[in-house]
Design a protein around this motif. Sequence first.
Motif, PDB file in Angstrom:
ATOM      1  N   ASP A 223      66.028  10.815  17.149  1.00 56.67           N
ATOM      2  CA  ASP A 223      64.664  11.978  17.503  1.00 56.67           C
ATOM      3  C   ASP A 223      63.489  11.476  16.806  1.00 56.67           C
TER       4      ASP A 223
ATOM      5  N   PRO B 116      60.729  10.120  18.768  1.00 52.60           N
ATOM      6  CA  PRO B 116      59.993   9.435  19.866  1.00 52.60           C
ATOM      7  C   PRO B 116      58.475   8.766  19.657  1.00 52.60           C
TER       8      PRO B 116
ATOM      9  N   THR C  52      60.767  13.720  24.094  1.00 48.74           N
ATOM     10  CA  THR C  52      62.001  12.574  24.521  1.00 48.74           C
ATOM     11  C   THR C  52      61.995  11.948  25.825  1.00 48.74           C
TER      12      THR C  52
END
Length: 749
Positions: free
Chosen positions: A641, A643, A709
Motif C-alpha cells: 500500500d 503507490p 492504487t
Amino acid sequence: MSDLFPRVGATERRLAVALLVVSLVTGTLVAGDPAAAGSVADARQTSGIQAANSAEGVAGVGQTGDESPANDSTTRPNDSPPGQVNPAELEEDGSLGSVEAWLVDQLGSRFERSSANLSEGQYDAAAEAIGEEYREEYERYADVADRMEDGPSNTTALERAQRRQQAFLTAMKRYDRTYDRYRAARDNGSDARARRLARQLRRYSNRVERRSDSLLGSLREAENTTDANLTESRRVVRNRTANVTARQREVERESFVGTELSATATGDDRTASFTDPLVVAGRLRAANGTPLANRTATFRVGNETATANTNATGGFRLAYRPASLPANASAVTVRYVPDNDSVYRTSNASLPVTVRQVEPTVRITDAPDSVAYNRTVRVRGSVTVEGTPVAGVPVRLTASDEFLGNATTAGNGSFVLSGRFSEADAGNRSSLRVSLALRDAALAAESATTTVPVERVGTAVSLNASRNGTTLQVAGRLTTEDGEPLGDRAVHVRVDENAALAVVETNDAGRYDATISVPESARKDGNVTASATFDGSRGLTRAQATETVAFPSPGGPASLLADAVHAAATAPWWALLLVGSAIALVAYAAARRFRPDRDEPATGGGPLASGNGSRAHSDADSGGASRTLLLSLACQQLDRDDPESAVETVYAAVRRRLVDQFGADHSVTHAELYALCRDGGLPDDRLDALRRVTQAYERARFSSQRLSTETAETALRAGSLLAEETGTETGTEAGTGTDGPATTEGADR
C-alpha cells in the motif's frame, strides 16, 4: 572490436572487451541521476527542487494551449527553468535564487492571465488561471524559498493574494449574474422581482467592495515581499470595483424611494438590559414626508431584530432587549429594514443608551457518551436569562480547549453544535465546553461543561529499509487502523535498539523518510534491524514496524566491495572512465603476454566475431536483469500500500531503459526524456505508455494528494510494457546493431 585487437586471440579479446564494457556501464550508471542508477531510496531523498526545474510538468504530456508556458504571450521569451540543472547543484544559494525568481515570475504571469480574463468578464477562466496549477507552483516556490539563506521574508503573501483573488472573482461573478437578471426583470416590467434583485445587488456590491479592499492589500504585500510585478492586476481590480459601484448607484436610483426614520427612548432612564428592555418610540415616513402608515415594519436595533406596527402617522413603539451590544456602548442604531419587494429604501436613526450587563444560563441537554479521533461530536442545549429564551446569539463548542464548531441560537434559545474531534489532551477524558461567543457584551460570556471519556484509535506504521553504502535509507507511512493518514506526528527510527536514532515528522499524507548512518558496531553480525515507532500519545495507540537489512561485516570481502561501490558512486564519470580504460588496457597487455596460444587466429568463429550485436545482447541482459529487479520491487511496494514509491520505482526502470535506448544523457529531466522519445520515433502506443508513467511519477513526487492504487497499477502495467519490451525498439538496443541484423548464429556455430 576485432579491429582494435588485430593480433590477439579470442579469449584475450573477450576478457578485454568485458572489462571495458563493465567500466563504461558502471561509469554511466553511477554518473546519472538517482532514479537512473536504480537507487530508488536516493530518488525519494532527492529534493522537490526537481519540480521547480519542470514547473509546468511534462512538456506536451497531457497539456495543451495556454497551460503551457511556451504558448503564453505574457511570459518572457526564455520561459524555462534556469539551466535544467541537477538538484545537487541547486544547493548553492545562487542557483536557488535563480529558480526562486523564475517561479515568482511564473506566479505573477498567472495573476496577469487571471486579471486579463477578469477584465473581459470571463470569471471561470480567471479562476482557473490561479487554480490548482497555481497552488502546485506556489508549493514549489515556498519549498525553494525556505531553503534559501536570504530568501523572501514572507512567502505566504502570494498564497493569500491567490485566495483573496478567488474570493473577489466569486463576488464579481455573483454580482454580474444577478445584475443581468435584474435588468431582464426591469425590461419585462416585473417591478417587484426587480426590487428583490436590487436588494440582493446591494449586498453583493458591499461584498465586492470589501473583498476588493482585502485583495488590493494582499497584492501590495506580495509586491513588497517578493519580486512579483502585480501592477496590472491591481489596476484591473480597481476598475472592476469602480464599475460595480457605479452600476449599484444607478440600481438604487431607479428602484427605490428613500425613507426617513426618527427614534427616541421613552422615559427619563435610558438604561437597557436583557431583563429590563429599552422602549423605543419612532416615526417612519417617505422622503417626501408621506407617512408609511398602518403596516408592520421590521427594524434592526443593534444586532437584534424587532417588529412594530405603524399608526396612521407612521408612528411605532418597540421593546429592545440588548444581548450582543457592547457593554460600554453609549448609543445604539435603529435601522428600518424593508421587505425584499418593497419600493422603499432603508434608513437609520441613532439614540443614546446605557447598557447593564446580565448573566445568562447556558445548558447542555444532550452530549455524546464518548469521543474519539476524527469522529463527529454533536452537542445540544439552550441559552436563557431568567427563563426567557435568548435568540440570535453566537455559541461555540470546544473539546479540551480545541475549537470544534459554532452556531447561533434559534428563536427559542436552543442550539445544536457539532464538529470533528481531533485529538484528546494527554489524558483519558476530554472536556466538552459550550460558551457564548461574546466579549464584554450586554450578556456575559457564560458557559457549560461536561466531561466524556476518550476512546483510543488504533494506528499502523509501515517501514521500507534499504542499504546505501554504510547508511540506511528508511521510508514509510503512518495511518489510523482505517487507513487515514496521520500528519505532523513524530516517528522514532532506531537501528538495532538505539544503535542509531532519528526522529522524523510525517507529512500531510502521513509519509516520512530518513537517512541513518549505521555504525560498525551495528554491522558486525552482517545484519541490521531497523524499527519505526509511533508512541501513540493523545488518543492514538502505539504502533511499530521492523525490517532487517543485510549489511556486510566491517573489514570483510563484502564490506570492501561495498566500500568500493560507494567510492565509485561518488566519483565523477570521467574518473571512472579513465580507471575502467586503464583496467581494460592492463588486462589486454596481460592477455597478450600470457595467452595459451599466441598463434591463435585473430579472426574466426569466436563469440566476438558477431561484433556489435553480441555486445548489445550482453548489455541488454545486464540491463534487463536490473530492470526486472526494479519492477519486482515496485510490485512489492504496491502490495504494501505504497503507490507513490511503486510509481517512482517503475519510472526508474523505464528511465533506465529509455536513456540507454535513445543514447540520452543521464542528467536529462523527465520532460526532456519524454520529448526525446517522442522526437526519436518511439511508437505511439509506447509513447502513450510513457506519458501515463511520467504523469503518475509527477503526481507521486510533487503532488500533496495521495496517489490512488488504481493510478499506480496503471503506471505499473505501462512501465512493465516499456521496461521489458524488446521487439519494437529503435537504435542499437533493439536487437539490431548498427552494422546490420541482430543475430549471433554465425558466431555460435
